[in-house]
Scaffold this motif. Structure first.
Motif, short mmCIF file in Angstrom:
data_model
loop_
_atom_site.label_atom_id
_atom_site.label_comp_id
_atom_site.label_asym_id
_atom_site.label_seq_id
_atom_site.Cartn_x
_atom_site.Cartn_y
_atom_site.Cartn_z
N ASP A 87 13.06 -7.13 -10.17
CA ASP A 87 11.62 -7.35 -10.11
C ASP A 87 11.27 -7.83 -8.70
N HIS A 88 10.53 -7.00 -7.95
CA HIS A 88 10.14 -7.38 -6.58
C HIS A 88 8.92 -6.59 -6.14
N HIS A 89 8.11 -7.21 -5.26
CA HIS A 89 6.88 -6.55 -4.82
C HIS A 89 7.10 -5.52 -3.72
N GLY A 90 8.30 -5.52 -3.15
CA GLY A 90 8.62 -4.49 -2.15
C GLY A 90 9.72 -3.62 -2.72
N CYS A 91 9.86 -2.40 -2.19
CA CYS A 91 10.93 -1.56 -2.74
C CYS A 91 11.55 -0.65 -1.71
N ASP A 92 11.10 -0.72 -0.46
CA ASP A 92 11.54 0.27 0.52
C ASP A 92 12.85 -0.06 1.21
N PHE A 93 13.41 -1.26 0.96
CA PHE A 93 14.65 -1.60 1.68
C PHE A 93 15.88 -1.58 0.77
N PHE A 94 15.69 -1.35 -0.53
CA PHE A 94 16.85 -1.24 -1.43
C PHE A 94 17.47 0.14 -1.29
N PRO A 95 18.81 0.24 -1.34
CA PRO A 95 19.44 1.56 -1.33
C PRO A 95 18.96 2.39 -2.53
N GLU A 96 18.63 3.63 -2.27
CA GLU A 96 18.08 4.52 -3.29
C GLU A 96 19.00 4.64 -4.50
N ARG A 97 20.31 4.65 -4.25
CA ARG A 97 21.30 4.89 -5.31
C ARG A 97 21.35 3.76 -6.35
N TRP A 98 20.76 2.62 -6.06
CA TRP A 98 20.83 1.50 -6.98
C TRP A 98 20.07 1.73 -8.28
N PHE A 99 19.00 2.53 -8.23
CA PHE A 99 18.08 2.58 -9.37
C PHE A 99 17.99 3.96 -10.02
N ASP A 100 17.88 3.92 -11.34
CA ASP A 100 17.77 5.14 -12.14
C ASP A 100 16.34 5.36 -12.60
N LEU A 101 15.55 4.30 -12.52
CA LEU A 101 14.14 4.38 -12.89
C LEU A 101 13.39 3.35 -12.05
N VAL A 102 12.24 3.76 -11.50
CA VAL A 102 11.41 2.87 -10.70
C VAL A 102 10.01 2.86 -11.32
N ILE A 103 9.57 1.67 -11.74
CA ILE A 103 8.26 1.53 -12.35
C ILE A 103 7.35 0.80 -11.37
N VAL A 104 6.20 1.41 -11.06
CA VAL A 104 5.21 0.76 -10.21
C VAL A 104 4.06 0.31 -11.11
#
Length: 177
Positions: A87-104
């Motif tokens: 849970d975080h208000h930013g998302c552009d610095f996490f490696p893409e491979r970490w997540f299988d679903l991204v909810i905005v």
């Protein structure tokens, strides 16, 4: 430094990122989904404070200056096996491979304004965040940082909308875990 790539196939369980402007309901939604699925809720803002993953305090914006490398180093092992809701208000610095679903999560400006005012945010900070929401900054960030097919936007104005998002995420996890 973030080379060890774990893909969904190697992870035991999926990881979900719940992002959005401050005040859109990320923490409430994440906590509820975690409680109902046994997934681990990681509130990045809290983690930054607890483990000093910052480079000091920003007087102007009244927040810690996030050290992105430290945050990524800290999260790398936590996310390796999956089963996490970040849970975080930013998302552009996490490696893409970490997540299988991204909810905005998105919220109407008036609702957002009231929520942030209740939190005791300064007028400047409220203004910043409402503008950020109007410009759909986080939605843009998410779409630039992750494959469009894993990014979903959900309205988060009412308890009903939030409950629907929780229901859908619980179902998604049951299908994909």
């Amino acid at each position: 430094s973030h080379q060890g790539s774990t893909t969904m196939s190697e992870r035991q369980k999926p990881n979900i990122l719940i992002t959005g402007t401050p005040g859109t309901g990320k923490t409430s939604t994440s906590a509820e989904v975690a409680q109902r699925t046994g997934f681990k809720h990681i509130n990045v803002g809290e983690l930054v404070k607890e483990r000093s993953l910052h480079s000091g305090w920003d007087e102007e914006f009244q927040c810690f200056i996030l050290d992105e490398d430290k945050v990524c180093d800290e999260l790398e092992d936590m996310l390796a096996d999956g089963g996490c809701i970040v849970d975080h208000h930013g998302c552009d610095f996490f490696p893409e491979r970490w997540f299988d679903l991204v909810i905005v999560l998105q919220t109407d400006n008036t609702v957002l304004y009231d929520r942030l005012q209740k939190r005791g945010y300064t007028d400047k900070k409220i203004q910043e965040n409402v503008e950020c929401e109007i410009m759909m900054v986080v939605w843009e960030e998410a779409n630039e940082s992750y494959k469009p097919e894993i990014v979903q936007r959900r309205m988060s104005n009412t308890v009903e909308e939030m409950e629907q998002t929780v229901e859908d995420l619980v179902r998604w996890i049951q299908t994909n875990a």
